[in-house]
Design a protein around this motif. Structure first.
Motif, short mmCIF file in Angstrom:
data_model
loop_
_atom_site.label_atom_id
_atom_site.label_comp_id
_atom_site.label_asym_id
_atom_site.label_seq_id
_atom_site.Cartn_x
_atom_site.Cartn_y
_atom_site.Cartn_z
N PRO A 1 44.57 19.40 30.09
CA PRO A 1 43.83 20.56 29.61
C PRO A 1 42.96 20.19 28.43
CG PRO A 1 46.12 21.13 30.01
CD PRO A 1 46.02 19.63 30.14
N PRO A 2 41.74 20.69 28.34
CA PRO A 2 41.08 21.70 29.18
C PRO A 2 40.39 21.13 30.41
CG PRO A 2 39.68 21.21 27.32
CD PRO A 2 40.90 20.37 27.14
N TYR A 3 40.84 20.02 30.94
CA TYR A 3 40.42 19.48 32.24
C TYR A 3 38.96 19.04 32.27
CZ TYR A 3 44.71 22.04 33.25
OH TYR A 3 46.00 22.53 33.21
N ARG A 4 38.47 18.53 31.15
CA ARG A 4 37.09 18.02 31.13
C ARG A 4 37.05 16.62 31.72
NH1 ARG A 4 37.20 20.42 25.79
NH2 ARG A 4 36.00 22.37 25.78
N LEU A 5 35.96 16.32 32.41
CA LEU A 5 35.81 15.03 33.07
C LEU A 5 35.75 13.90 32.06
CD1 LEU A 5 35.37 13.43 35.68
CD2 LEU A 5 32.92 13.92 35.46
N ASP A 6 36.56 12.87 32.28
CA ASP A 6 36.57 11.67 31.46
C ASP A 6 36.21 10.50 32.37
OD1 ASP A 6 36.99 9.55 29.77
OD2 ASP A 6 39.16 9.86 29.55
N THR A 7 34.94 10.10 32.33
CA THR A 7 34.48 9.05 33.23
C THR A 7 35.18 7.72 32.95
OG1 THR A 7 32.62 8.55 31.76
CG2 THR A 7 32.23 10.14 33.53
N HIS B 1 31.76 20.97 35.39
CA HIS B 1 31.41 19.72 34.72
C HIS B 1 29.89 19.60 34.58
CE1 HIS B 1 35.54 18.47 35.17
NE2 HIS B 1 35.47 18.55 36.48
N PRO B 2 29.41 19.11 33.44
CA PRO B 2 27.97 18.90 33.28
C PRO B 2 27.45 17.82 34.23
CG PRO B 2 29.11 18.82 31.16
CD PRO B 2 30.17 18.78 32.22
N VAL B 3 26.21 18.01 34.69
CA VAL B 3 25.59 17.03 35.58
C VAL B 3 25.62 15.64 34.96
CG1 VAL B 3 23.35 16.29 36.48
CG2 VAL B 3 24.11 18.62 36.86
N GLU B 4 25.35 15.57 33.66
CA GLU B 4 25.30 14.27 32.99
C GLU B 4 26.64 13.53 33.10
OE1 GLU B 4 24.39 17.10 31.69
OE2 GLU B 4 22.20 16.89 31.53
N SER B 5 27.74 14.27 33.00
CA SER B 5 29.05 13.64 33.10
C SER B 5 29.28 13.10 34.51
CB SER B 5 30.15 14.64 32.74
OG SER B 5 30.05 15.04 31.38
N ILE B 6 28.91 13.88 35.51
CA ILE B 6 29.11 13.43 36.89
C ILE B 6 28.24 12.21 37.19
CG2 ILE B 6 28.91 14.10 39.32
CD1 ILE B 6 29.41 16.99 38.43
N LEU B 7 27.00 12.23 36.74
CA LEU B 7 26.13 11.07 36.96
C LEU B 7 26.66 9.84 36.24
CD1 LEU B 7 22.58 12.70 36.70
CD2 LEU B 7 23.86 12.07 38.77
N GLY B 8 27.45 10.05 35.19
CA GLY B 8 28.06 8.94 34.49
C GLY B 8 29.12 8.20 35.29
N LEU B 9 29.52 8.77 36.44
CA LEU B 9 30.47 8.12 37.33
C LEU B 9 29.81 7.06 38.21
CD1 LEU B 9 32.42 11.28 38.53
CD2 LEU B 9 33.35 9.46 37.08
N ARG B 10 28.51 7.08 38.30
CA ARG B 10 27.81 6.16 39.21
C ARG B 10 27.95 4.71 38.74
NH1 ARG B 10 21.91 7.73 39.52
NH2 ARG B 10 21.90 6.54 41.48
#
Length: 353
Positions: free
Chosen positions: A135-141, A164-173
């Motif tokens: 919690p609070p379940y925020r994405l941790d790349t 999740h913010p787009v920037e965080s998801i794109l950080g997974l690439r």
């Protein structure tokens, strides 16, 4: 927290498989007040029912390539893509069942989240790492293993309601990695601010479902957006005529401008109802995971099993949380409903404490 799981066939316990396979619909019987299933209602809007009814006269013919193309073009126009970047699905679950065809060597699943992709990959013998967010379940790349060549996450995430913010998801690439984003509930977020549906990226697949907003769970409708080469890999081994005529017509209809505008209005109403529902739950002393952005909320109660039993005895169905990796028996997911339904839910919950 990381939880690496061997996915060799037969290597995981039956009860764990059953937990991953569990979905809220099995907790609901006719006549119950349904907080367990996130579908907007039991009946599609009248205009959609009429359009599907008008299609019944064509059922003597096989689904055609031209009809499929028309629907893919409607989806593509809705997201600013081209038709070759669209793959129609018999519901979002079919898209998850296809993921093993990408032949990843190691998959990372961001949890708590929808469990169907986890199960599909494990049953195919693909090693899976469950990346458990606290919690609070925020994405941790940084928590995602570098060797994962397939990463799957939801946005907004079921059941945490996190966007999740787009920037965080794109950080997974990463080079050699494919990122799959489950946007089954994205159209329930006003303006769809964090969607990747219009991003034409070579290593990102976006999955969309139409069953929730349009009450089409029984028809099974969805689609994947992504680069044509990845979609071609997912098609391998697929049955001929994978979708029926009614499914194709529904996807086309729900992707047209008028339907998109109607979905946006529904998203606004969901937001209002959710804000009211959150305030009512907090005022009653219940623990709500915030911020919330989806048409459902994650709750934590003192004795989840007792609470679910009491609610069921009072004709109310809620979604158990312990089948989601990273959550326990005291977690419950509840669909966003109107004030009257929420008042009935809270009244029954307060009887337990």
């Amino acid at each position: 927290m990381l939880r690496r799981i061997s996915a060799a066939v037969g290597s995981f316990l039956v009860d764990e498989t059953e937990r991953l396979r569990h979905h809220g619909d099995v907790d609901v019987t006719a006549g119950m007040l349904d907080f367990a299933v996130n579908v907007a209602g039991l009946t599609p809007p009248e205009w959609l029912r009429r359009r599907l009814a008008n299609t019944l006269t064509t059922l003597g013919r096989y689904p055609s390539a031209a009809h499929d193309l028309d629907a893919r073009e409607a989806v593509a126009a809705r997201h600013g893509r081209i038709a070759d970047e669209v793959l129609l699905l018999a519901g979002g679950a079919e898209g998850f069942a296809m993921l093993p065809r990408l032949a990843p060597t190691s998959a990372a699943l961001i949890h708590p989240s929808f469990t169907e992709p986890d199960l599909a990959l494990r049953e195919a013998g693909i090693p899976v790492t469950q990346v458990i967010l606290a919690p609070p379940y925020r994405l941790d790349t940084a928590a995602v293993p570098d060797d994962a060549d397939l990463v799957v996450l939801g946005n907004p995430t079921n059941p945490t309601s996190v966007l999740h913010p787009v920037e965080s998801i794109l950080g997974l690439r990463r080079p050699g990695r494919i990122v799959v984003v489950d946007e089954a509930f994205a159209d329930a977020v006003p303006g769809e601010p964090e969607t990747l549906s219009s991003f034409a990226l070579p290593d990102v697949l976006v999955l969309r479902s139409l069953t929730k907003t349009w009450s089409l769970a029984g028809l099974r409708c969805g689609y994947l957006l992504g680069p044509p080469d990845l979609l071609d890999r997912l098609r391998v081994g697929r049955a001929h005529w994978p979708l029926g005529t009614l499914q194709i017509e529904a996807i086309a209809a729900c992707s047209e401008p008028g339907a998109v505008a109607e979905a946006a209005e529904r998203a606004d109403r969901i937001t209002i109802d959710r804000e009211v529902m959150v305030a009512m739950l907090l005022d009653a002393g219940f623990d709500v995971a915030l911020p919330a952005n989806a048409p459902f909320l994650l709750l934590r109660v003192g004795d989840g099993e007792l609470m679910r039993k009491h609610l069921r005895e009072n004709g109310i169905a809620v979604r158990r949380g312990d089948t989601f990796p990273g959550l326990g028996p005291d977690h419950l997911r509840v669909a966003v409903r109107g004030r009257h339904e929420v008042d009935r839910l809270i009244t029954a919950m307060k009887e337990v404490g």
